[in-house]
Design a protein around this motif. Structure first.
Motif, short mmCIF file in Angstrom:
data_model
loop_
_atom_site.label_atom_id
_atom_site.label_comp_id
_atom_site.label_asym_id
_atom_site.label_seq_id
_atom_site.Cartn_x
_atom_site.Cartn_y
_atom_site.Cartn_z
N ASN A 113 0.85 -1.18 0.00
CA ASN A 113 0.00 0.00 0.00
C ASN A 113 0.89 1.24 0.00
O ASN A 113 1.15 1.83 1.04
N GLN A 114 1.37 1.62 -1.17
CA GLN A 114 2.27 2.74 -1.28
C GLN A 114 1.52 4.00 -1.71
O GLN A 114 0.36 3.93 -2.13
N TYR A 115 2.21 5.14 -1.63
CA TYR A 115 1.59 6.40 -2.00
C TYR A 115 1.64 6.60 -3.51
O TYR A 115 2.41 5.96 -4.22
N ASP A 116 0.82 7.53 -3.98
CA ASP A 116 0.63 7.73 -5.41
C ASP A 116 1.91 8.23 -6.08
O ASP A 116 2.60 9.10 -5.55
N VAL A 117 2.22 7.66 -7.25
CA VAL A 117 3.34 8.09 -8.09
C VAL A 117 2.78 8.35 -9.47
O VAL A 117 2.44 7.40 -10.20
N PRO A 118 2.63 9.62 -9.89
CA PRO A 118 2.05 9.90 -11.20
C PRO A 118 2.96 9.43 -12.32
O PRO A 118 4.19 9.46 -12.19
N PRO A 119 2.40 9.00 -13.44
CA PRO A 119 3.23 8.52 -14.55
C PRO A 119 3.85 9.69 -15.31
O PRO A 119 3.31 10.79 -15.32
N PRO A 120 5.01 9.46 -15.94
CA PRO A 120 5.61 10.51 -16.78
C PRO A 120 4.83 10.66 -18.08
O PRO A 120 3.98 9.81 -18.39
N GLU A 173 3.27 22.27 -16.07
CA GLU A 173 1.80 22.32 -16.10
C GLU A 173 1.20 21.20 -15.26
O GLU A 173 0.19 21.40 -14.58
N LEU A 174 1.82 20.02 -15.30
CA LEU A 174 1.32 18.91 -14.49
C LEU A 174 1.46 19.22 -13.00
O LEU A 174 0.58 18.89 -12.20
N LEU A 175 2.56 19.86 -12.62
CA LEU A 175 2.76 20.24 -11.22
C LEU A 175 1.74 21.29 -10.79
O LEU A 175 1.19 21.22 -9.68
N LEU A 176 1.44 22.26 -11.66
CA LEU A 176 0.44 23.27 -11.33
C LEU A 176 -0.94 22.64 -11.17
O LEU A 176 -1.70 23.00 -10.26
N ASP A 177 -1.27 21.70 -12.04
CA ASP A 177 -2.57 21.03 -11.93
C ASP A 177 -2.66 20.22 -10.64
O ASP A 177 -3.70 20.20 -9.97
N ARG A 178 -1.57 19.57 -10.27
CA ARG A 178 -1.57 18.81 -9.02
C ARG A 178 -1.71 19.74 -7.81
O ARG A 178 -2.40 19.40 -6.85
N MET A 179 -1.09 20.90 -7.86
CA MET A 179 -1.20 21.85 -6.76
C MET A 179 -2.62 22.39 -6.64
O MET A 179 -3.11 22.64 -5.52
N ARG A 180 -3.32 22.57 -7.75
CA ARG A 180 -4.73 23.00 -7.69
C ARG A 180 -5.58 21.93 -7.00
O ARG A 180 -6.46 22.26 -6.18
N GLN A 181 -5.31 20.68 -7.30
CA GLN A 181 -6.05 19.60 -6.63
C GLN A 181 -5.75 19.58 -5.13
O GLN A 181 -6.65 19.35 -4.31
N ILE A 182 -4.49 19.81 -4.78
CA ILE A 182 -4.12 19.81 -3.36
C ILE A 182 -4.81 20.95 -2.63
O ILE A 182 -5.36 20.77 -1.54
N ASN A 183 -4.80 22.14 -3.22
CA ASN A 183 -5.43 23.28 -2.57
C ASN A 183 -6.93 23.06 -2.37
O ASN A 183 -7.48 23.39 -1.32
N ALA A 236 -5.39 13.48 0.42
CA ALA A 236 -4.46 14.61 0.49
C ALA A 236 -3.01 14.12 0.52
O ALA A 236 -2.13 14.70 -0.14
N ALA A 237 -2.74 13.05 1.25
CA ALA A 237 -1.38 12.51 1.30
C ALA A 237 -0.93 12.00 -0.06
O ALA A 237 0.22 12.21 -0.47
N ASP A 238 -1.83 11.33 -0.79
CA ASP A 238 -1.49 10.85 -2.13
C ASP A 238 -1.20 12.01 -3.08
O ASP A 238 -0.25 11.96 -3.87
N LEU A 239 -2.02 13.05 -3.02
CA LEU A 239 -1.83 14.19 -3.91
C LEU A 239 -0.51 14.90 -3.64
O LEU A 239 0.23 15.26 -4.57
N VAL A 240 -0.19 15.11 -2.37
CA VAL A 240 1.06 15.80 -2.03
C VAL A 240 2.27 14.94 -2.40
O VAL A 240 3.28 15.45 -2.90
N HIS A 241 2.17 13.65 -2.20
CA HIS A 241 3.28 12.77 -2.59
C HIS A 241 3.49 12.81 -4.10
O HIS A 241 4.64 12.83 -4.58
N ILE A 293 6.75 14.79 -8.90
CA ILE A 293 6.88 15.62 -10.10
C ILE A 293 7.99 16.65 -9.93
O ILE A 293 8.83 16.84 -10.81
N ALA A 294 8.01 17.34 -8.78
CA ALA A 294 9.05 18.34 -8.54
C ALA A 294 10.42 17.70 -8.47
O ALA A 294 11.42 18.28 -8.94
N ARG A 295 10.50 16.52 -7.90
CA ARG A 295 11.81 15.84 -7.82
C ARG A 295 12.33 15.49 -9.20
O ARG A 295 13.53 15.63 -9.48
#
Length: 216
Positions: free
Chosen positions: A103-110, A115-125, A143-148, A153-155
């Motif tokens: 049961n690991q945290y979400d890892v978005p696919p490449p 733009e993908l990071l901005l969209d993820r931040m909108r979901q987090i907010n 929330a934990a999955d979205l932030v992870h 993405i930022a990494r």
């Protein structure tokens, strides 16, 4: 309601706006070094959201719930790397549990982009705005999955980029005078060498043996 939830929720809402502002202020999608600082800040936000959400057993192991995950567990074994290592060396005390999905945290696919990071931040907010002290555990899990995912993405965006965008020579200098616009200097030079006339070849002359003088 957990005792630390009000404090952690207040900490989450105090850290998140500063990270969001730094991402939106990046010019031309930013430099990898700027994303590196953002990834560090997002990881701290993830630690807060992880502590708000129910604990997860990433290895499906009762002995090492937060231990390292075995990337290639044998058939019928669990995902705990520590237990599997003990089983490989024949330790009879090692756990004999069956394999199940960790049961690991979400890892978005490449591919990963700004733009993908901005969209993820909108979901987090949007998700954090709806959270309150008595929100169900499922909302904190989301929330934990979205932030992870934002941290991943930022990494990836913080990794060094190729200035020439050449798959053969990453980071190579650009040749501004190359045909078709600025290109990889090494590839442009190789094409120039292939299209140029072959260099002159020097042939060795035949060596002639000196004539023998006749004796008088």
């Amino acid at each position: 309601m957990p005792t630390k939830r009000p404090f952690l929720l207040r900490e989450l809402r105090s850290r998140l706006p500063s990270v969001d502002d730094r991402i939106r202020q990046l010019v031309d999608h930013g430099d990898p070094t700027e994303y590196e600082a953002i990834a560090d800040a997002l990881y701290r936000v993830f630690i807060t959201t992880r502590n708000l959400a129910p604990s997860r057993n990433s290895t499906d192991c009762a002995i090492h719930p937060n231990g390292p995950v075995d990337p290639e567990p044998p058939t019928g074994w669990g995902h705990c790397l520590l237990c599997n290592s003990n089983r490989r060396v024949g330790d009879p005390r090692a756990r004999q549990g069956a394999a199940s999905a960790p049961n690991q945290y979400d890892v978005p696919p490449p591919p990963y982009s700004h733009e993908l990071l901005l969209d993820r931040m909108r979901q987090i907010n949007d998700t954090v705005f709806e959270l309150h002290y008595r929100s169900p555990d499922q909302d904190f899990d989301i929330a934990a999955d979205l932030v992870h995912g934002a941290f991943i993405i930022a990494r990836e965006l913080s990794r060094p980029r190729s200035s020439s965008r050449c798959p053969r020579h990453p980071g190579a200098p650009l040749d501004p005078a190359a045909p078709g616009g600025p290109r990889c200097l090494f590839c442009a030079a190789a094409e120039t060498r292939r299209g140029a006339a072959p260099p002159p070849q020097i042939r060795d002359r035949e060596r002639r043996l000196p004539l023998r003088r006749r004796r008088p």
